[in-house]
Design a protein around this motif. Structure first.
Motif, short mmCIF file in Angstrom:
data_model
loop_
_atom_site.label_atom_id
_atom_site.label_comp_id
_atom_site.label_asym_id
_atom_site.label_seq_id
_atom_site.Cartn_x
_atom_site.Cartn_y
_atom_site.Cartn_z
N VAL A 31 0.81 -1.22 0.00
CA VAL A 31 0.00 0.00 0.00
C VAL A 31 0.84 1.27 0.00
N GLU A 32 2.14 1.11 0.22
CA GLU A 32 3.03 2.27 0.21
C GLU A 32 2.93 2.95 -1.15
N GLY A 33 2.53 4.19 -1.16
CA GLY A 33 2.43 4.95 -2.40
C GLY A 33 1.17 4.66 -3.22
N MET A 34 0.30 3.79 -2.71
CA MET A 34 -0.93 3.46 -3.41
C MET A 34 -1.95 4.59 -3.19
N PRO A 35 -2.68 4.97 -4.22
CA PRO A 35 -3.70 6.01 -4.04
C PRO A 35 -4.74 5.58 -3.00
N ASP A 36 -5.26 6.54 -2.25
CA ASP A 36 -6.21 6.25 -1.18
C ASP A 36 -7.40 5.43 -1.64
N GLU A 37 -7.92 5.71 -2.83
CA GLU A 37 -9.11 5.02 -3.30
C GLU A 37 -8.88 3.53 -3.56
N ARG A 38 -7.65 3.12 -3.69
CA ARG A 38 -7.34 1.71 -3.92
C ARG A 38 -6.98 0.97 -2.64
N ARG A 39 -6.82 1.69 -1.53
CA ARG A 39 -6.35 1.10 -0.28
C ARG A 39 -7.41 0.36 0.53
N LEU A 40 -8.67 0.69 0.36
CA LEU A 40 -9.72 0.18 1.23
C LEU A 40 -9.70 -1.35 1.36
N PRO A 41 -9.67 -2.13 0.27
CA PRO A 41 -9.66 -3.59 0.46
C PRO A 41 -8.42 -4.07 1.22
N PHE A 42 -7.29 -3.43 0.98
CA PHE A 42 -6.06 -3.82 1.66
C PHE A 42 -6.12 -3.46 3.15
N GLU A 43 -6.76 -2.34 3.47
CA GLU A 43 -6.93 -1.96 4.87
C GLU A 43 -7.87 -2.93 5.58
N ARG A 44 -8.92 -3.38 4.89
CA ARG A 44 -9.82 -4.37 5.47
C ARG A 44 -9.06 -5.67 5.73
N LEU A 45 -8.22 -6.06 4.77
CA LEU A 45 -7.43 -7.28 4.95
C LEU A 45 -6.44 -7.10 6.10
N PHE A 46 -5.82 -5.94 6.19
CA PHE A 46 -4.87 -5.67 7.27
C PHE A 46 -5.55 -5.83 8.63
N SER A 47 -6.76 -5.30 8.76
CA SER A 47 -7.51 -5.43 10.02
C SER A 47 -7.82 -6.89 10.33
N ALA A 48 -8.23 -7.64 9.31
CA ALA A 48 -8.53 -9.06 9.50
C ALA A 48 -7.28 -9.83 9.90
N VAL A 49 -6.17 -9.54 9.25
CA VAL A 49 -4.91 -10.22 9.56
C VAL A 49 -4.52 -9.94 11.01
N ALA A 50 -4.71 -8.71 11.46
CA ALA A 50 -4.37 -8.34 12.85
C ALA A 50 -5.17 -9.17 13.86
N THR A 51 -6.41 -9.54 13.51
CA THR A 51 -7.22 -10.35 14.42
C THR A 51 -6.86 -11.83 14.34
N GLY A 52 -6.17 -12.22 13.28
CA GLY A 52 -5.79 -13.62 13.10
C GLY A 52 -6.83 -14.45 12.38
N GLN A 53 -7.87 -13.81 11.85
CA GLN A 53 -8.91 -14.51 11.11
C GLN A 53 -9.29 -13.72 9.87
N VAL A 54 -9.09 -14.36 8.72
CA VAL A 54 -9.44 -13.72 7.45
C VAL A 54 -10.71 -14.38 6.94
N GLU A 55 -11.77 -13.60 6.85
CA GLU A 55 -13.07 -14.11 6.41
C GLU A 55 -13.01 -14.51 4.93
N PRO A 56 -13.87 -15.43 4.52
CA PRO A 56 -13.84 -15.95 3.14
C PRO A 56 -13.89 -14.87 2.06
N GLU A 57 -14.63 -13.79 2.28
CA GLU A 57 -14.71 -12.76 1.24
C GLU A 57 -13.37 -12.04 1.01
N LEU A 58 -12.47 -12.08 2.00
CA LEU A 58 -11.15 -11.46 1.85
C LEU A 58 -10.08 -12.47 1.44
#
Length: 162
Positions: A31-58
């Motif tokens: 995400v380094e240098g990625m435009p803000d509008e493209r970051r949302l899915p990666f930020e959602r994945l980052f949050s899921a990774v932090a919890t230790g559980q990635v839901e099927p949609e991600l």
């Protein structure tokens, strides 16, 4: 370190601490240098990774992130063999990884059935084009050709052999 069982299509992918750290580092790099509008899915994945559980949609996005690290050699270069092993374990639990594992198992079953008890008379590796190889096996009464590509391995042909 224990390995988690592969999740089903509807279960989250569980991540251990090592996997969480490595994937978080890969996400930060992506995400380094990625435009803000493209970051949302990666930020959602980052949050899921932090919890230790990635839901099927991600899971498909997780597969892309981990696959990129493995495919480019970045995983081994930065995290050595152990990090590569951890990320490979995660990849195997993604939808594409599970499909690849099933394909490899099917090829192994077919090879076992075709070659069991037969003396192998010859093996030859060929290159069709960049990233597409063949392995030709000649055994008593059977010949097999395997197609080996970046996205998997398959039995291309089986015939009567010498």
């Amino acid at each position: 370190m224990s390995r988690a069982a592969p999740p089903t299509e509807t279960e989250p992918i569980e991540l251990g601490e090592d996997a969480r750290e490595l994937i978080a580092a890969e996400l930060a790099h992506l995400v380094e240098g990625m435009p803000d509008e493209r970051r949302l899915p990666f930020e959602r994945l980052f949050s899921a990774v932090a919890t230790g559980q990635v839901e099927p949609e991600l899971a498909p996005l997780l597969e892309r992130v981990v696959g990129l690290a493995l495919d480019t050699g970045r995983a081994r270069r930065l995290y050595r063999a152990e990090g590569e092993r951890v990320l490979t374990d995660v990849f195997r639990r993604t939808p594409g990884g599970r499909e690849l594992v099933r394909d490899v198992e099917a090829v192994n079953r077919a090879l076992g059935a075709a070659l069991a008890g037969r003396a192998v008379r010859g093996v030859r590796v060929g290159m069709r084009t960049l990233g597409h190889f063949t392995v030709e096996l000649e055994a008593e009464g059977v010949s097999l050709t395997l197609a080996v590509r970046k996205d998997g391995v398959a039995i291309e042909s089986v015939g009567a052999g010498g």
